[in-house]
Design an enzyme around this catalytic site. Structure first.
Site, PDB file in Angstrom:
ATOM      1  CG  HIS A   1       6.345   3.926   2.284  1.00 24.96           C
ATOM      2  ND1 HIS A   1       5.442   4.503   1.410  1.00 24.96           N
ATOM      3  CD2 HIS A   1       5.726   2.846   2.802  1.00 24.96           C
ATOM      4  CE1 HIS A   1       4.327   3.788   1.408  1.00 24.96           C
ATOM      5  NE2 HIS A   1       4.471   2.783   2.243  1.00 24.96           N
TER       6      HIS A   1
ATOM      7  CE  LYS B   1      -2.976  -2.351   0.400  1.00 20.22           C
ATOM      8  NZ  LYS B   1      -1.935  -1.464   0.841  1.00 20.22           N
TER       9      LYS B   1
ATOM     10  NE  ARG C   1       0.628   2.592   9.062  1.00 19.88           N
ATOM     11  CZ  ARG C   1      -0.058   2.352   7.966  1.00 19.88           C
ATOM     12  NH1 ARG C   1      -0.186   3.295   7.047  1.00 19.88           N
ATOM     13  NH2 ARG C   1      -0.655   1.194   7.778  1.00 19.88           N
TER      14      ARG C   1
ATOM     15  CB  SER D   1       0.075   4.804  -0.072  1.00 21.84           C
ATOM     16  OG  SER D   1       1.443   4.638   0.171  1.00 21.84           O
TER      17      SER D   1
HETATM   18  O1  PNS Z   1       2.196  -1.664   1.190  1.00 23.33           O
HETATM   19  P1  PNS Z   1       1.334  -2.843   1.480  1.00 23.33           P
HETATM   20  O2  PNS Z   1       0.232  -2.924   0.447  1.00 23.33           O
HETATM   21  O3  PNS Z   1       0.826  -2.867   2.884  1.00 23.33           O
HETATM   22  O4  PNS Z   1       2.248  -4.154   1.294  1.00 23.33           O
HETATM   23  C1  PNS Z   1       1.737  -5.452   1.509  1.00 23.33           C
HETATM   24  C2  PNS Z   1       2.744  -6.512   1.037  1.00 23.33           C
HETATM   25  C3  PNS Z   1       3.097  -6.320  -0.415  1.00 23.33           C
HETATM   26  C4  PNS Z   1       3.983  -6.419   1.878  1.00 23.33           C
HETATM   27  C5  PNS Z   1       2.060  -7.895   1.257  1.00 23.33           C
HETATM   28  O5  PNS Z   1       0.791  -7.881   0.683  1.00 23.33           O
HETATM   29  C6  PNS Z   1       2.844  -9.057   0.678  1.00 23.33           C
HETATM   30  O6  PNS Z   1       3.873  -9.431   1.205  1.00 23.33           O
HETATM   31  N1  PNS Z   1       2.341  -9.610  -0.451  1.00 23.33           N
HETATM   32  C7  PNS Z   1       3.014 -10.678  -1.169  1.00 23.33           C
HETATM   33  C8  PNS Z   1       2.205 -11.961  -1.170  1.00 23.33           C
HETATM   34  C9  PNS Z   1       2.578 -12.813   0.000  1.00 23.33           C
HETATM   35  O7  PNS Z   1       3.718 -13.173   0.216  1.00 23.33           O
HETATM   36  N2  PNS Z   1       1.544 -13.142   0.802  1.00 23.33           N
HETATM   37  C10 PNS Z   1       1.696 -13.916   1.991  1.00 23.33           C
HETATM   38  C11 PNS Z   1       2.008 -12.983   3.140  1.00 23.33           C
HETATM   39  S1  PNS Z   1       1.786 -13.832   4.610  1.00 23.33           S
END
Ligand code: PNS
Length: 162
Positions: free
Chosen positions: A17, A41, A91, A128
């Protein structure tokens, strides 16, 4: 002035990150690390405040980076913050399907573009969730996370015994 969001759960922040945040900070005037309040999650290991504290410490050397929380849609938060871009690390090919879907959905919802940065090969295996698992069972996570995070993981799982 161009502002980018680096969104994620950061439970906890890894060197992967940090690499993406540092490289984003070179290309944009302002970078907001957007920590999701309610990750979809399973239960988080660290509280929001703990995740924010660790992020603050490890990005202290980057004067154009701030840490914020968000809930709800990322694109709504981007509008609120007047951010023009979302930046994500890729990644491996396995990240691509879902990331592309999210980028297209976010573009459709708001017109905000997502930029992908290829993860440094040193960190391509890192996540993570794997770091949490390795730390839980006593493995050495020091090559994968900043020292402050390694210490927090040791405290959480082993009462600071390592
Ligand atoms: O570190 P992560 O868990 O992979 O991050 C995922 C994250 C937070 C970037 C993604 O789940 C997100 O953007 N969530 C916010 C809700 C949202 O906007 N959903 C629509 C996405 S298309």
């Amino acid at each position: 002035m161009a502002t980018a969001l680096c969104p994620g759960s950061f439970d906890p922040v890894t060197l992967g990150h940090l690499d993406i945040i540092e490289r984003t900070a070179r290309h944009f005037d302002e970078v907001i690390v957007a920590v999701i309040r309610n990750p979809q999650k399973a239960e988080s290991l660290f509280t929001l405040e703990e995740r924010q504290d660790m992020l603050r410490e490890v990005t202290a050397h980057l004067s154009n980076v701030t840490i914020e929380f968000f809930k709800g849609l990322l694109v709504d938060f981007a509008k609120e913050q007047d951010a023009q871009a979302i930046v994500k690390g890729l990644r491996a090919v396995s990240d691509f399907d879902y990331e592309l879907q999210m980028a297209q959905m976010n573009q459709q919802l708001s017109g905000i573009d997502t930029f992908f940065i290829s993860t440094s090969p040193t960190y391509s295996f890192l996540s993570s969730s794997l770091v949490r698992e390795v730390a839980r069972f006593g493995g050495d996570v020091s090559p994968m996370v900043p020292p402050v995070v390694a210490k927090r993981l040791a405290d959480r799982f082993h009462g600071g015994a390592r």
